[in-house]
Design a protein around this motif. Structure first.
Motif, PDB file in Angstrom:
ATOM      1  N   THR A 161       1.019  -1.179  -0.186  1.00  0.00           N
ATOM      2  CA  THR A 161      -0.306  -0.065  -0.399  1.00  0.00           C
ATOM      3  C   THR A 161       1.087   1.152  -0.173  1.00  0.00           C
ATOM      4  O   THR A 161       1.721   1.580   0.787  1.00  0.00           O
ATOM      5  N   THR A 162       0.869   1.918  -0.625  1.00  0.00           N
ATOM      6  CA  THR A 162       1.243   3.036  -1.363  1.00  0.00           C
ATOM      7  C   THR A 162       1.428   4.028  -0.067  1.00  0.00           C
ATOM      8  O   THR A 162       2.029   4.690   0.896  1.00  0.00           O
ATOM      9  N   ALA A 163       0.276   4.234   0.371  1.00  0.00           N
ATOM     10  CA  ALA A 163      -1.059   4.977   1.339  1.00  0.00           C
ATOM     11  C   ALA A 163      -0.519   6.888   1.327  1.00  0.00           C
ATOM     12  O   ALA A 163      -0.019   7.279   2.666  1.00  0.00           O
ATOM     13  N   GLN A 164      -1.131   6.979   0.106  1.00  0.00           N
ATOM     14  CA  GLN A 164      -0.879   8.497  -0.356  1.00  0.00           C
ATOM     15  C   GLN A 164      -2.432   8.802   0.136  1.00  0.00           C
ATOM     16  O   GLN A 164      -4.066   8.413  -0.742  1.00  0.00           O
ATOM     17  N   LEU A 165      -2.473   9.819   1.448  1.00  0.00           N
ATOM     18  CA  LEU A 165      -3.663  10.140   2.134  1.00  0.00           C
ATOM     19  C   LEU A 165      -3.892  11.309   1.942  1.00  0.00           C
ATOM     20  O   LEU A 165      -3.085  12.869   1.754  1.00  0.00           O
ATOM     21  N   THR A 166      -4.873  11.774   1.011  1.00  0.00           N
ATOM     22  CA  THR A 166      -5.418  13.562   0.521  1.00  0.00           C
ATOM     23  C   THR A 166      -6.506  13.624   1.033  1.00  0.00           C
ATOM     24  O   THR A 166      -7.707  12.684   0.851  1.00  0.00           O
ATOM     25  N   PHE A 167      -7.018  15.420   1.340  1.00  0.00           N
ATOM     26  CA  PHE A 167      -7.809  15.491   1.828  1.00  0.00           C
ATOM     27  C   PHE A 167      -8.513  16.721   0.917  1.00  0.00           C
ATOM     28  O   PHE A 167      -7.958  18.008  -0.016  1.00  0.00           O
ATOM     29  N   ASN A 168      -9.997  15.644  -0.772  1.00  0.00           N
ATOM     30  CA  ASN A 168      -9.747  17.033  -1.176  1.00  0.00           C
ATOM     31  C   ASN A 168     -11.360  17.324  -1.271  1.00  0.00           C
ATOM     32  O   ASN A 168     -12.258  16.636  -1.192  1.00  0.00           O
ATOM     33  N   PRO A 169     -12.112  19.200  -1.837  1.00  0.00           N
ATOM     34  CA  PRO A 169     -13.092  19.383  -2.296  1.00  0.00           C
ATOM     35  C   PRO A 169     -13.712  18.370  -2.867  1.00  0.00           C
ATOM     36  O   PRO A 169     -13.261  17.737  -4.046  1.00  0.00           O
ATOM     37  N   VAL A 170     -14.886  17.617  -2.654  1.00  0.00           N
ATOM     38  CA  VAL A 170     -16.142  17.024  -3.933  1.00  0.00           C
ATOM     39  C   VAL A 170     -16.711  17.879  -4.367  1.00  0.00           C
ATOM     40  O   VAL A 170     -17.142  19.119  -4.220  1.00  0.00           O
ATOM     41  N   ARG A 171     -16.498  17.782  -5.476  1.00  0.00           N
ATOM     42  CA  ARG A 171     -16.987  18.748  -7.393  1.00  0.00           C
ATOM     43  C   ARG A 171     -18.851  17.854  -7.511  1.00  0.00           C
ATOM     44  O   ARG A 171     -19.903  18.710  -8.200  1.00  0.00           O
ATOM     45  N   GLY A 172     -18.818  16.498  -7.096  1.00  0.00           N
ATOM     46  CA  GLY A 172     -19.994  16.455  -7.706  1.00  0.00           C
ATOM     47  C   GLY A 172     -20.043  14.813  -7.041  1.00  0.00           C
ATOM     48  O   GLY A 172     -18.874  14.262  -7.193  1.00  0.00           O
ATOM     49  N   VAL A 173     -21.300  14.160  -7.595  1.00  0.00           N
ATOM     50  CA  VAL A 173     -20.528  12.225  -8.417  1.00  0.00           C
ATOM     51  C   VAL A 173     -20.947  11.923  -9.809  1.00  0.00           C
ATOM     52  O   VAL A 173     -21.768  12.483 -10.745  1.00  0.00           O
ATOM     53  N   ALA A 174     -20.031  11.035 -10.145  1.00  0.00           N
ATOM     54  CA  ALA A 174     -20.179  11.146 -11.325  1.00  0.00           C
ATOM     55  C   ALA A 174     -20.570   9.409 -11.385  1.00  0.00           C
ATOM     56  O   ALA A 174     -20.743   8.296 -11.334  1.00  0.00           O
ATOM     57  N   GLY A 175     -21.319   9.271 -13.242  1.00  0.00           N
ATOM     58  CA  GLY A 175     -21.903   8.014 -13.406  1.00  0.00           C
ATOM     59  C   GLY A 175     -20.686   7.070 -13.525  1.00  0.00           C
ATOM     60  O   GLY A 175     -21.386   6.222 -13.864  1.00  0.00           O
ATOM     61  N   GLY A 176     -19.661   7.288 -13.709  1.00  0.00           N
ATOM     62  CA  GLY A 176     -19.059   6.035 -14.019  1.00  0.00           C
ATOM     63  C   GLY A 176     -17.723   6.994 -14.640  1.00  0.00           C
ATOM     64  O   GLY A 176     -17.115   8.117 -14.219  1.00  0.00           O
ATOM     65  N   PRO A 177     -16.300   5.617 -14.494  1.00  0.00           N
ATOM     66  CA  PRO A 177     -15.224   6.122 -14.559  1.00  0.00           C
ATOM     67  C   PRO A 177     -14.562   7.125 -15.868  1.00  0.00           C
ATOM     68  O   PRO A 177     -13.518   7.721 -15.711  1.00  0.00           O
ATOM     69  N   ASP A 178     -15.394   6.948 -16.708  1.00  0.00           N
ATOM     70  CA  ASP A 178     -15.126   7.970 -18.337  1.00  0.00           C
ATOM     71  C   ASP A 178     -15.884   8.982 -18.509  1.00  0.00           C
ATOM     72  O   ASP A 178     -16.111   9.445 -19.962  1.00  0.00           O
ATOM     73  N   GLU A 179     -16.713   9.297 -17.137  1.00  0.00           N
ATOM     74  CA  GLU A 179     -17.336  10.660 -17.786  1.00  0.00           C
ATOM     75  C   GLU A 179     -16.247  12.359 -17.496  1.00  0.00           C
ATOM     76  O   GLU A 179     -15.419  11.769 -16.720  1.00  0.00           O
ATOM     77  N   GLN A 180     -16.198  12.924 -17.821  1.00  0.00           N
ATOM     78  CA  GLN A 180     -15.333  13.839 -18.009  1.00  0.00           C
ATOM     79  C   GLN A 180     -15.796  14.866 -16.486  1.00  0.00           C
ATOM     80  O   GLN A 180     -16.906  15.262 -15.837  1.00  0.00           O
ATOM     81  N   ALA A 181     -15.014  14.544 -16.382  1.00  0.00           N
ATOM     82  CA  ALA A 181     -14.990  15.166 -14.883  1.00  0.00           C
ATOM     83  C   ALA A 181     -14.860  16.899 -15.333  1.00  0.00           C
ATOM     84  O   ALA A 181     -14.643  17.745 -14.042  1.00  0.00           O
ATOM     85  N   GLY A 182     -14.107  17.257 -16.104  1.00  0.00           N
ATOM     86  CA  GLY A 182     -13.524  19.130 -16.175  1.00  0.00           C
ATOM     87  C   GLY A 182     -12.100  19.535 -15.374  1.00  0.00           C
ATOM     88  O   GLY A 182     -11.895  18.620 -15.229  1.00  0.00           O
ATOM     89  N   THR A 183     -12.007  20.168 -16.624  1.00  0.00           N
ATOM     90  CA  THR A 183     -10.490  20.913 -16.127  1.00  0.00           C
ATOM     91  C   THR A 183     -10.852  21.406 -14.504  1.00  0.00           C
ATOM     92  O   THR A 183     -11.193  21.584 -13.788  1.00  0.00           O
ATOM     93  N   GLY A 184      -9.541  20.609 -14.703  1.00  0.00           N
ATOM     94  CA  GLY A 184      -9.233  20.771 -12.896  1.00  0.00           C
ATOM     95  C   GLY A 184      -9.239  19.433 -11.641  1.00  0.00           C
ATOM     96  O   GLY A 184      -9.152  19.196 -10.269  1.00  0.00           O
ATOM     97  N   ASN A 185      -9.821  18.950 -12.563  1.00  0.00           N
ATOM     98  CA  ASN A 185     -11.038  17.578 -11.373  1.00  0.00           C
ATOM     99  C   ASN A 185     -10.674  16.049 -12.613  1.00  0.00           C
ATOM    100  O   ASN A 185      -9.682  16.459 -12.786  1.00  0.00           O
ATOM    101  N   ILE A 186     -10.741  14.873 -11.054  1.00  0.00           N
ATOM    102  CA  ILE A 186     -10.617  14.146 -11.639  1.00  0.00           C
ATOM    103  C   ILE A 186     -11.953  13.288 -10.942  1.00  0.00           C
ATOM    104  O   ILE A 186     -12.027  13.794  -9.734  1.00  0.00           O
ATOM    105  N   ILE A 187     -11.890  11.893 -11.722  1.00  0.00           N
ATOM    106  CA  ILE A 187     -12.553  10.927 -11.181  1.00  0.00           C
ATOM    107  C   ILE A 187     -12.013  10.163 -10.527  1.00  0.00           C
ATOM    108  O   ILE A 187     -11.038   9.375 -10.332  1.00  0.00           O
ATOM    109  N   VAL A 188     -12.211   9.706  -8.682  1.00  0.00           N
ATOM    110  CA  VAL A 188     -12.100   8.593  -8.205  1.00  0.00           C
ATOM    111  C   VAL A 188     -12.928   7.538  -7.984  1.00  0.00           C
ATOM    112  O   VAL A 188     -14.394   8.155  -7.203  1.00  0.00           O
TER     113      VAL A 188
END
Length: 554
Positions: A234-261
């Motif tokens: 386990t790499t154990a990389q812990l981060t606290f990120n602001p939530v911008r929304g809920v995605a329907g799947g991993p292939d959805e467009q996250a928008g600039t500066g965002n990621i889907i997790v």
């Protein structure tokens, strides 16, 4: 006149007594080990009747240091891992992009619009500008963002290489920076692996670098290699990120500066998060097992002062908004901020068992690995193999010891008995020294002890032969013994110094089994010289002062 002053006699036998006292716990290995383990738990705050009974197996006023048994004797896990240093290169370029974007955006009138091309390899950062006439200016600005690489010879070239092809800027790490970054990554990985393994209380692990990007991990006393793999994998990389929304799947467009997790709970839930975290696990000051208000296992954490202020300011201005706790690119939980959280303390909840929460706390305390580990080799060595090795080593030591004891007695009579007593003391002192320094005994180490037993009588043989020669001059037994020791001393010192230098070189330049052999050999040389020059002579002086023989036979 043959004589040793009383203070010297006291110092000699006091040294012997201390050495044998520290060696004694190894004769009761199981009891002392149980006592030591119980004491560690009691000192950590745990206590019950069983622990108290285990702690009472060995008296507190006696030393409890043990010679640690190596992997080949005790059994355990053997792993060879490769550090994916390319991950660190890609991470650096990913973090470098905002600096490039801001520098070029400051001169948008000359350079035009700036876009990042995502189709390139991870080892390259590709930036496209819209105005061809501003390409050279963009090249100068980006190259100016480079920093000199610090090496052993001082500041070297820049940490980045920039190439311009039309309106496309390609940014890569310089060779000097890659080498320096690889060294930092390997050093950090070694330290974090060591901290993680030490946190779970294993005995004397071997953690050392192998080649440019590999690390050898040997952990004695572990039942399965899978236990260590789960701890290190386990790499154990812990981060606290602001939530911008809920995605329907991993292939959805996250928008600039965002990621889907994805969520870690095994559901098909995906979250859209801001790429840049508020705080990270590197800012943690402590993490430990705790329980939430419903009695379920959780992990309590505390940030350092700087991160606590940042985290508190964020929660104050975002009450009512969700934020995600992300561990290794998976959302553990995404609670809603109910109120201002000052002080930088919090709790991570989830569907944890006690073991999972404890392991997560260990991982967070030891820090995140800078890169992913790939397990190239994994073996579990059973304790049966170790027991066979111990028994074979014991037989070798016993056979060698009995043969030498008989030889010395048959060759030198009473003086041979004195040498045999010193030989037994010598072996005890070796184990006493190994216990004091907390050394690890391996099969090569046993070989070093067996070799020491054979070499231990060399000094006595030299002394006894010199005494024989002096007896032929009819100077009397006392003077013969005294001259025998005086004239043999230089030969003993010269012979043992050369062997000791060899042991030091083996220990300094060798590793693993070679180092273990060098430790026992070096200690054996020191104790052999001490017992031959001081212990045997002290025995002879005590005997001679009591009997005052007119003639002696050596």
């Amino acid at each position: 006149m043959l004589n040793i002053s009383l203070p010297k006699q006291i110092m000699i036998w006091l040294t012997v007594l201390v050495g044998l006292t520290f060696a004694m716990p190894n004769g009761f290995y199981g009891r002392v080990e149980t006592h030591n383990d119980a004491m560690v738990l009691i000192e950590s705050g745990q206590t019950n009747a069983e622990l108290e009974a285990d702690a009472a197996l060995w008296p507190d006023f006696l030393p409890s240091n043990l010679v640690n048994l190596g992997l080949d004797l005790r059994g355990g896990a053997h792993l060879l891992v490769e550090v994916q240093v390319s991950d660190v290169h890609a991470s650096f370029l990913e973090g470098f992009w905002p600096s490039v974007r801001d520098a070029l955006a400051a001169e948008r009138d000359t350079i035009g619009f700036v876009t990042r091309e995502e189709d390139g390899p991870e080892t390259e950062l590709r930036v496209r500008i819209s105005n061809p006439e501003g390409a050279n200016r963009a090249f100068e600005l980006v190259r100016g963002l480079g920093r000199p690489v610090q090496t052993f010879t001082g500041a070297a070239s820049s940490n980045i290489d920039v190439r311009l092809n039309g309106t496309l800027l390609t940014i890569t790490l310089s060779e000097a920076e890659m080498l320096a970054m690889n060294e930092r990554t390997m050093a950090q990985s070694l330290e974090i692996i060591r901290r993680r393994i030490d946190e779970v209380g294993t005995r004397e692990p071997t953690i050392q670098r192998q080649g440019a990007e590999r690390i050898l991990v040997q952990v004695p006393g572990v039942g399965s290699a899978d236990e260590i793999i789960s701890l290190l994998g386990t790499t154990a990389q812990l981060t606290f990120n602001p939530v911008r929304g809920v995605a329907g799947g991993p292939d959805e467009q996250a928008g600039t500066g965002n990621i889907i997790v994805p969520s870690r709970d095994g559901t098909d839930q995906f979250y859209i998060l801001e790429r840049r975290p508020v705080v990270t696990g590197e800012d943690l000051e402590n993490a430990q097992l705790d329980f939430d208000q419903n009695g379920r296992p959780a992990v309590a954490f505390r940030f350092n002062t700087s991160a606590a202020r940042t985290f508190g300011d964020y929660t104050l201005s975002n009450i009512g908004s969700p934020f995600a706790i992300v561990l290794d690119d998976e959302v553990i939980s995404a609670p809603t901020i109910q109120s201002h959280i000052p002080g930088g303390s919090g709790i991570i909840t989830g569907n944890f068992t006690v073991e999972e929460a404890t392991e997560l706390a260990v991982l967070l305390r030891s820090g995140a690995l800078p890169a992913e580990l790939t397990f190239l080799e994994e073996r579990t060595i059973g304790p049966e193999l170790g027991q066979d090795s111990i028994e074979a080593g014991q037989i070798a030591c016993i056979v060698a010891g009995i043969a030498i004891l008989l030889y010395m007695f048959l060759s030198y009579g009473l003086f041979g008995i004195f040498a045999n007593i010193a030989l037994i003391v010598n072996v005890g002192l070796i184990f006493g020294l190994l216990s004091i320094v907390g050394a690890t005994l391996t099969l090569p180490g046993i070989a070093g002890i067996v070799l020491t037993i054979g070499m231990a009588v060399d000094a006595n043989v030299i002394v006894f032969e010199r005494i024989r020669e002096e007896l032929k001059t009819a100077k009397g037994p006392a003077r013969a013994i005294e001259l025998g020791y005086e004239k043999a001393l230089s030969s003993i010192i010269d012979a043992n110094i050369t062997t000791f230098i060899t042991a030091v070189i083996l220990f300094t330049m060798g590793s693993g089994p070679v180092s273990g052999f060098a430790v026992t050999l070096g200690f054996g040389i020191v104790t052999s010289v001490f017992t031959a020059i001081f212990v045997t002579r002290s025995l002879i002086v005590i005997w001679f002062s009591r009997t005052r023989p007119k003639t002696i036979e050596v």
